[in-house]
Motif scaffolding. Structure first.
Motif, PDB file in Angstrom:
ATOM      1  N   SER A 144       1.884 -25.807  -2.891  1.00 16.21           N
ATOM      2  CA  SER A 144       3.134 -26.457  -2.467  1.00 16.21           C
ATOM      3  C   SER A 144       2.901 -27.799  -1.785  1.00 16.21           C
ATOM      4  O   SER A 144       3.771 -28.674  -1.821  1.00 16.21           O
ATOM      5  N   GLY A 145       1.743 -27.971  -1.139  1.00 19.46           N
ATOM      6  CA  GLY A 145       1.470 -29.226  -0.459  1.00 19.46           C
ATOM      7  C   GLY A 145       2.202 -29.361   0.860  1.00 19.46           C
ATOM      8  O   GLY A 145       2.642 -28.382   1.463  1.00 19.46           O
ATOM      9  N   GLN A 146       2.378 -30.613   1.310  1.00 20.40           N
ATOM     10  CA  GLN A 146       2.958 -30.886   2.628  1.00 20.40           C
ATOM     11  C   GLN A 146       4.446 -31.214   2.595  1.00 20.40           C
ATOM     12  O   GLN A 146       5.086 -31.259   3.644  1.00 20.40           O
ATOM     13  N   GLY A 147       4.995 -31.458   1.424  1.00 21.18           N
ATOM     14  CA  GLY A 147       6.394 -31.891   1.351  1.00 21.18           C
ATOM     15  C   GLY A 147       7.322 -30.812   0.834  1.00 21.18           C
ATOM     16  O   GLY A 147       7.126 -29.620   1.079  1.00 21.18           O
ATOM     17  N   ASN A 148       8.346 -31.229   0.106  1.00 24.05           N
ATOM     18  CA  ASN A 148       9.272 -30.294  -0.510  1.00 24.05           C
ATOM     19  C   ASN A 148       8.690 -29.806  -1.832  1.00 24.05           C
ATOM     20  O   ASN A 148       8.073 -30.566  -2.573  1.00 24.05           O
ATOM     21  N   PHE A 149       8.927 -28.551  -2.118  1.00 23.94           N
ATOM     22  CA  PHE A 149       8.302 -27.931  -3.286  1.00 23.94           C
ATOM     23  C   PHE A 149       9.347 -27.084  -4.015  1.00 23.94           C
ATOM     24  O   PHE A 149      10.085 -26.326  -3.382  1.00 23.94           O
ATOM     25  N   MET A 150       9.412 -27.223  -5.344  1.00 24.67           N
ATOM     26  CA  MET A 150      10.419 -26.502  -6.124  1.00 24.67           C
ATOM     27  C   MET A 150       9.788 -25.858  -7.351  1.00 24.67           C
ATOM     28  O   MET A 150       8.941 -26.466  -8.019  1.00 24.67           O
TER      29      MET A 150
END
Length: 376
Positions: free
Chosen positions: A198-204
């Motif tokens: 998902s990383g550090q930001g927004n994830f979809m």
């Protein structure tokens, strides 16, 4: 000024109610905000908020808070993956658009607003019960046999607002979508495989007409939503016990049984689950002409979060209502409120339409990359 020697009561101390209080106080109005939370340190749940430069940020700029907002808001990237855990898209705003739609934690936004209100503006631990008309003013009744008086009432207490029936007989309607919200305080340790994906930001992730959407807060904690379509009757018939974390995790694992194991790792790491049936407040007929009472934010036009515009439209409400009440262009509070409501019905209905289209696209077989582009 229309509000000279008038007492304004704002019911609800969320971002929209607090922003309105700030805007009115700048013009010398006497304002009290009545909030059901016990105190300013009460835990605020939910994902981060992206405030748009052409809507929500306009209200903060008018409130003299935009520079302070930029210091704590975070430019945030978007990452999308497929059901198998493969990254299909990733982007970060370029230098020119860093603060076009930055994210801010709800707690940080609330603190920013509280720190810029006059001392004693917010009255905590006040659960609104009812209103009684008393000539030209109102008696405001709270739990605990507490009564306050005010000349102008503004409902800002959210989508389940119990003040709404004083201005309209319309009630929010179920949209056909359910969200189960989850929170993980330390995803790097509790679900490292999902965190890496998902990383550090927004994830979809979208697939099988379902969506998983996660956000990372400033302290590293993660909030996420799993959304899916069900008839309204399903909520009662299925009988999910949200006090039983294992039962909710089992349900979600089954719902996403064809999805990658990293998504199930996230579910197993979840500390709290919340059921959120999606509702939308109809705006198909005018409200009652009650003179000195109106609604803003979710109380006025609650909508699902799928287009990411709800809080921004609410902050526009605060801006336009404050301008109508303090701008000197109207003869009476009634005229000022009517002007605000006429504007609000137009732009809020447009936002609701965009949200409905996004909701349909997200829960279809549409390409996820196109959905993310529409959100930006």
């Amino acid at each position: 000024m229309l509000l000279k020697n008038k007492k304004v009561a704002i019911i609800g101390g969320g971002p929209v109610g607090l922003t309105l209080a700030r805007l009115l106080q700048q013009k010398g109005a006497s304002v009290k905000v009545y909030e059901r939370d016990e105190n300013a340190n009460a835990r605020v749940t939910g994902g981060t908020l992206d405030l748009h430069n052409d809507t929500g940020q306009k209200a903060l700029e008018k409130a003299g808070l935009i520079a302070a907002f930029y210091k704590i808001a975070r430019p945030t990237g978007e990452r999308a993956a497929n059901m198998d855990g493969g990254i299909v898209m990733e982007e970060f705003p370029d230098e020119e658009h860093l603060y076009y739609r930055p994210e801010i934690d709800r707690t940080e936004l609330r603190k920013l607003l509280l720190d810029n209100l006059e001392e004693g503006t917010v009255v905590w631990d006040r659960k609104f019960l009812s209103l009684t008309k008393n000539k030209e003013s109102w008696e405001v009744h709270f739990e605990g046999n507490i009564t306050e008086t005010a000349d102008l009432i503004i409902g800002a207490n959210g989508g389940m607002c119990n003040l709404r029936n004083y201005v309209t007989d319309m009630t929010p309607r179920y949209t056909g979508t359910i969200i189960i919200q989850g929170e993980v305080s330390n995803p790097g340790t509790a679900c490292p495989n999902f965190k890496e994906t998902s990383g550090q930001g927004n994830f979809m992730v979208m697939g099988e007409q379902k969506m998983l959407f996660s956000q990372t807060k400033s302290n590293g904690a993660m909030n996420y939503y799993v959304s899916f379509k069900r008839p309204e009757s399903w909520i009662k018939e299925h009988g999910l016990d949200f006090k039983d974390k294992a039962a909710i995790a089992s349900f979600l694992n089954d719902l996403l049984k064809n999805w990658h194991d990293s998504y199930k790792e996230l579910i197993q790491a979840t500390e709290t689950f919340t059921l959120l049936p999606m509702r939308k407040m109809p705006l198909d007929k005018p409200w009652y002409k009650k003179g000195n009472i109106t609604l803003i934010g979710d109380a006025a036009h609650v909508m699902p979060p799928f287009a990411g515009v709800g809080v921004n439209i609410g902050l526009l409400d605060a801006l336009y209502l404050a301008e109508s009440l303090t701008g000197g262009q109207f003869e009476s509070i009634e005229e000022a409120i009517e002007n605000y409501e006429t504007k609000m019905f137009e732009y809020a209905a447009k936002a609701q339409h965009e949200t409905t289209e996004a909701e349909a696209g997200i829960h279809s077989d549409e390409d996820i990359t196109e959905i993310i582009k529409d959100r930006r």
